[in-house]
Design a protein around this motif. Structure first.
Motif, PDB file in Angstrom:
ATOM      1  N   ASP A   1       4.788   4.530   2.763  1.00 51.21           N
ATOM      2  CA  ASP A   1       4.618   3.636   1.611  1.00 51.21           C
ATOM      3  C   ASP A   1       5.447   2.383   1.826  1.00 51.21           C
ATOM      4  O   ASP A   1       6.568   2.449   2.354  1.00 51.21           O
ATOM      5  CB  ASP A   1       5.095   4.319   0.328  1.00 51.21           C
ATOM      6  CG  ASP A   1       4.252   5.522  -0.061  1.00 51.21           C
ATOM      7  OD1 ASP A   1       3.097   5.594   0.392  1.00 51.21           O
ATOM      8  OD2 ASP A   1       4.749   6.372  -0.823  1.00 51.21           O
TER       9      ASP A   1
ATOM     10  N   ASN B   1      -0.476   9.623   0.195  1.00 50.95           N
ATOM     11  CA  ASN B   1      -1.196  10.218  -0.927  1.00 50.95           C
ATOM     12  C   ASN B   1      -2.251  11.159  -0.376  1.00 50.95           C
ATOM     13  O   ASN B   1      -2.581  11.129   0.822  1.00 50.95           O
ATOM     14  CB  ASN B   1      -1.827   9.133  -1.804  1.00 50.95           C
ATOM     15  CG  ASN B   1      -2.882   8.325  -1.084  1.00 50.95           C
ATOM     16  OD1 ASN B   1      -3.943   8.839  -0.724  1.00 50.95           O
ATOM     17  ND2 ASN B   1      -2.616   7.048  -0.831  1.00 50.95           N
TER      18      ASN B   1
ATOM     19  N   GLU C   1       0.857  -1.188   0.000  1.00 51.92           N
ATOM     20  CA  GLU C   1       0.000   0.000   0.000  1.00 51.92           C
ATOM     21  C   GLU C   1       0.890   1.234   0.000  1.00 51.92           C
ATOM     22  O   GLU C   1       1.978   1.237   0.593  1.00 51.92           O
ATOM     23  CB  GLU C   1      -0.959   0.011   1.192  1.00 51.92           C
ATOM     24  CG  GLU C   1      -2.053   1.050   1.024  1.00 51.92           C
ATOM     25  CD  GLU C   1      -3.354   0.707   1.742  1.00 51.92           C
ATOM     26  OE1 GLU C   1      -4.249   1.563   1.735  1.00 51.92           O
ATOM     27  OE2 GLU C   1      -3.473  -0.392   2.291  1.00 51.92           O
ATOM     28  N   LEU C   2       0.398   2.271  -0.668  1.00 50.55           N
ATOM     29  CA  LEU C   2       1.136   3.537  -0.778  1.00 50.55           C
ATOM     30  C   LEU C   2       0.262   4.647  -0.201  1.00 50.55           C
ATOM     31  O   LEU C   2      -0.302   5.460  -0.932  1.00 50.55           O
ATOM     32  CB  LEU C   2       1.486   3.818  -2.249  1.00 50.55           C
ATOM     33  CG  LEU C   2       2.179   2.677  -3.006  1.00 50.55           C
ATOM     34  CD1 LEU C   2       2.381   3.062  -4.472  1.00 50.55           C
ATOM     35  CD2 LEU C   2       3.506   2.316  -2.358  1.00 50.55           C
TER      36      LEU C   2
ATOM     37  N   THR D   1       2.263   1.468   7.167  1.00 47.38           N
ATOM     38  CA  THR D   1       2.098   1.136   5.751  1.00 47.38           C
ATOM     39  C   THR D   1       0.773   0.438   5.463  1.00 47.38           C
ATOM     40  O   THR D   1       0.621  -0.233   4.429  1.00 47.38           O
ATOM     41  CB  THR D   1       3.267   0.253   5.277  1.00 47.38           C
ATOM     42  OG1 THR D   1       3.420  -0.854   6.157  1.00 47.38           O
ATOM     43  CG2 THR D   1       4.558   1.046   5.247  1.00 47.38           C
TER      44      THR D   1
END
Length: 940
Positions: free
Chosen positions: A746, A714, A710-711, A859
């Protein structure tokens, strides 16, 4: 721990459903038995924010649709603030769960420590997902020239709130895993919680996950529910490029059919081991006695594989698991996407199998998708429910093959069919009613599920694959209830977190105590539009610290992906492919070495990727621009899309689905592997790993690539998490006296897994072994951590191994960096690892505790992967890296009681009889808890 046979059949003891023309099982059966399809136009009123040219494209689309997707949330005691934030489809799942719960009499089992799982299958985002995306994009669309007046900016945010809603719980409300978590909470269920997505075969993998847990003895009952609503026009638009057409005939077996019609609905079942169901006196609708799939890795992206040989292979394998012969099957429900080639392949597969059989044995062929429409993520479960009821009622529904004589040109020259346009009794002189559900999926999977009636004898050996059981009985010689659990070897690692580009970088940064938490760049957090220091404000972020993934060369050129496909891939998919490649290369992967292996790829991820959200926003761009211009008349829309409908192509779907990540890895690695995505909030990686471990231990697969990505650095996550005051105003500080939340990071971690005996036989490098994973649900608050639920997960992990908590030297904590969360977690550790726990030997040295989140942030879906990666490397190198401590340790934490110490400097791993034991915790929103036990020896 109750030991059960690995292939024990499973009894369906509860059922429920909700479809446009029927809100219960009785109405569902009536529609099926009469083969009455009720197709109508897709309501345009449901899609008010979509551009007019997009809506006009669907003006004549037919299917089995709800008039509205607003389901009753109030009666399930969901507070008003959540009702405004969560997906409307949640009510549909809860309605079906209620039917399942009471028809299976689960109230009799719902104790405080019950082992009843909830697994939901889904696909695509929800209405709440898209509303969140639209309101954030409405602010992000503004350029610097329009941002001189802060009052106007606030007016726009207020207007966006009026149109799209805005609450403090929006982030939790849009998560797919919040649906099974709510089901568990409402009914007081304390087993595992998972959400699974694999396009139109989500139901198959949800059933597989349930079967593995039951057959391993981890669960006593599992509620499996799948559902599908068309909550955006993106879904039918992308599916039309894959062969689904809203102007088709609807019957997959009609000649010149140009595509099956879509449908909406949900179906659920409750599963138990057959022996338990009989002992409990449960009403048994049908028995799942075998299921299997034949995989193929296409280099051309997601597409159906109309291969009759693959269909035959899946059927024969399922029959092998069920210990029956293919000729014993009398009823087929064919789940088809409706193309002529798919229908021909299906019928040819059946003909190939039945050509040598005796001709006086009738065969009945049907298709539930012709009645209810193709409900995509719910299609498999529709077939399971329909076929279960046919067996239960001993009745053949009216066959869709006979509803219109214009069936496909493939004649049944070799098989004798008994199809009728009218319902008829299912007579069998042996009192054995055996059926097959046959289907294919967009990921190239051909699958088969064998259902039957429960046999009268209590001896279930006729349904059990005795060869598999024999392999298990000889795999371990210890006469112990836990001896059948073979450790799972970690034989390959791949990872990237923050500025660490690889596993080696990650390890060196841990040893150097590198702090990856930095000021987030403006391109990820446009400060003029969104940053607002201080308290939480709508559509703003008060946090600006995170561990963004380094701008790295992903080195994807060698995979020879078409430029168009590469451009349409989500960034998560690109990063996952690179990290999965690192893990497989570390293992020593080669095409030749793995071409015949039975494999799976399980990716833990947020089930709604950014690419899907972006594509939905594009379809609503004109309406969104109109809202912006109410506050900013001078706003000039930068419209780069001439025609949203025409620009779509068959590759856009691949880049929009989370399971597309797993399929992409399989395709690029030329690895025919069963692919799916899984979400269990911030514990997602451990949900994936648990499924992988069980599948290997029960020999369903021989090789699994599992991990999480997962990032969250954002705009969307910063804004939505700020609304709920989840984020730290500075940097995450696990175990601190002033801990105030987490910092996003991230990350991605992938693990190559094999059974230890197989790894040793092959001479593989073994980093460590996963010995057990325990899971639980709090069944309480959706947001507040609960020490009792976490304790239950830890206890369930130790119930699977032959060592004690006092043998564990190090625990990698979840460590979210809130005082409430840290206190709950340390209390749970004290409840199991503490010296005052009854029946356990006291530890001679303090339990060492740490958290990688202090270095790399939270994360999300990959959080458990980060913790396990750190712990595995620590075991391998015999060094425990320090945990960054930014503030004073909270004196309220029960460290002295355990006793335990927070590792604040690198420490050599202490000797312990040539074996080192560790544990890792991973907890998620909605009360989802997992605890993993891992160990290594000096031989590793």
């Amino acid at each position: 721990m109750k030991v059960v046979e690995s292939q024990q059949p499973l009894a369906i003891v509860g059922v429920g459903c909700l479809y446009p023309q029927g809100n219960d099982v009785e109405k569902f059966w009536h529609q099926l038995v009469q083969a009455e399809s009720y197709f109508s136009k897709l309501s345009q009123a449901r899609f008010q924010y979509y551009n007019d040219n997009v809506k006009s494209h669907f003006s004549n689309w037919q299917g089995s649709f709800f008039d509205t997707v607003e389901f009753d949330l109030k009666r399930f005691r969901i507070p008003p603030i959540y009702r405004k934030a969560i997906a409307s489809i949640t009510g549909m799942y809860l309605d079906v769960a209620e039917q399942c719960f009471y028809s299976a009499a689960l109230a009799n089992l719902a104790t405080e420590t019950n082992k009843i799982d909830v697994i939901c299958g889904t696909c695509f985002g929800f209405d709440s997902t898209y509303l969140n995306a639209l309101k954030i994009e409405g602010v992000a669309s503004l350029d610097d020239l329009l941002l001189t007046d802060k009052n106007k900016l606030q007016l726009l945010k207020n207007l966006l709130q009026e149109h799209f809603g805005c609450t403090s719980h929006d982030r939790v409300g849009e998560m797919a895993s919040s649906i099974p978590a709510r089901v568990a909470s409402y009914f007081g269920l304390r087993g595992r919680v998972q959400a699974i997505e694999s396009a139109d075969v989500s139901g198959y993998f949800a059933l597989e996950s349930a079967a593995l847990s039951l057959q391993a003895g981890l669960s006593d009952a599992v509620m499996v529910i799948t559902g599908q609503c068309i909550e955006s026009l993106l879904m039918p638009l992308l599916l039309s490029k894959k062969g689904f057409e809203g102007t088709g005939i609807g019957n997959p077996f009609l000649s010149q059919n140009n595509g099956i019609l879509l449908g909406e609905g949900a179906a659920g079942i409750v599963l138990k081991r057959l022996a338990d169901a009989k002992d409990n006196g449960d009403h048994i609708y049908a028995v799942i006695s075998g299921f299997a799939a034949s995989t193929s890795a296409s280099a051309n992206g997601l597409k159906y594989n109309p291969d009759s040989k693959a269909k035959v292979a899946a059927l024969e394998k399922a029959c092998h698991y069920a210990s029956i012969e293919t000729k014993d099957i009398e009823y087929f429900d064919c789940i088809s996407a409706g193309g002529e080639s798919e229908s021909v392949a299906t019928l040819r597969a059946i003909d190939n199998i039945y050509s040598p059989t005796v001709k006086d044995k009738p065969l009945y062929i049907n298709s539930s998708v012709a009645v209810y429409g193709h409900t995509f993520a719910n299609a498999v479960m529709t077939g399971v429910l329909a076929t279960s009821l046919a067996i239960h009622h001993k009745n053949f529904p009216a066959s869709v093959l006979e509803q219109n004589k214009r069936v496909t040109t493939l004649s049944h020259q070799s098989s004798v069919t008994n199809n009728s346009s009218l319902s008829q009794p299912w007579y069998n002189e042996n009192n054995r009613y055996i059926a097959s559900i046959m289907g294919s999926a967009l990921n190239g999977l051909n699958w088969n599920i064998i259902l039957s009636n429960p046999i009268e004898s209590s001896n279930t050996s006729g349904f059990i694959n005795q060869q598999v059981i024999k392999r298990y009985s000889t795999a371990n010689t210890e006469n112990d209830a836990k001896s059948y659990r073979e450790p799972i070897a970690i034989v390959g690692l791949g990872g990237a977190f923050g500025q660490s580009d690889s596993v080696s970088d990650f390890w060196q940064d841990l040893l150097a105590s590198t702090d990856h938490l930095q000021r987030i760049p403006n391109d990820l957090l446009p400060r003029k539009q969104f940053y607002q220091e201080g308290q939480s404000h709508y559509l703003s972020s008060y946090a600006e610290i995170g561990a963004a993934l380094k701008k790295r060369d992903l080195n994807l050129a060698r995979f020879k992906l078409f430029p168009k496909r590469l451009a349409l891939m989500d960034r998560v998919q690109k990063v996952a492919l690179a990290i999965a490649d690192e893990a497989l290369q570390d293992y020593g992967f080669s095409d030749k070495r793995q071409q015949d292996i039975n494999a799976a790829i399980i990716v833990a991820s947020n089930l709604s990727l950014s690419k899907e959200r972006e594509n939905v926003v594009d379809l609503c761009r004109n309406k969104l621009n109109g809202i912006i211009q109410q506050i900013y008349p001078e706003f000039i829309a930068h419209q780069n899309i001439a025609n949203e409908v025409e620009r779509t192509n068959h590759l856009m779907l691949d880049g929009s689905l989370a399971s597309g990540t797993a399929s992409l890895i399989a395709q690029c690695m030329h690895l025919p592997a069963a692919p799916y995505a899984i979400e269990a909030a911030c514990a997602s990686t451990f949900a994936a790993l648990q499924n992988a471990v069980l599948a290997l231990q029960l020999r369903r697969y021989d090789f699994v690539l599992a991990g999480g990505i997962e990032l969250p650095v954002n705009l969307r996550d910063l804004v939505l998490c700020s609304a709920q005051m989840m984020l730290s105003k500075a940097k995450i500080s696990p175990f601190a006296d002033q801990a105030d939340g987490f910092s996003p990071g991230d990350g991605a971690a992938f693990f190559v897994l094999k059974r230890l005996s197989d790894a040793q036989r092959a001479g593989d490098k073994v980093y460590a072994t996963i010995d057990a994973i325990g899971g639980s649900a709090d069944a309480g608050s959706m947001t507040a951590p609960d020490a009792e639920g976490q304790t239950l997960a830890i206890q369930r992990a130790f119930a699977q191994v032959n060592y004690k908590p006092s043998d564990v030297q190090y625990v990698e904590a979840h460590g979210t960096g809130t005082r409430l969360g840290d206190m709950a977690e340390l209390t749970a550790l004290n409840n199991v690892y503490g010296n005052k726990v009854e029946n356990y030997v006291s530890r001679t040295k303090p339990l060492m505790v740490g958290s990688v989140k202090a270095s790399n942030g939270h994360t999300f879906s990959a959080a458990g992967g980060a913790g396990l990666m750190k712990t595995v490397l620590a075991l391998h190198h015999k060094i425990i890296p320090a945990t960054l401590l930014r503030r004073n340790i909270d004196p309220q934490l029960p460290l002295i009681k355990i006793p335990a110490e927070i590792i604040s400097c690198n420490k050599k791993w202490p000797e312990n009889n040539n074996r080192r034991y560790a544990a890792v915790s991973s907890f998620g929103t909605g009360g989802i808890n997992y605890h993993l036990l891992v160990s290594a020896s000096d031989k590793n």
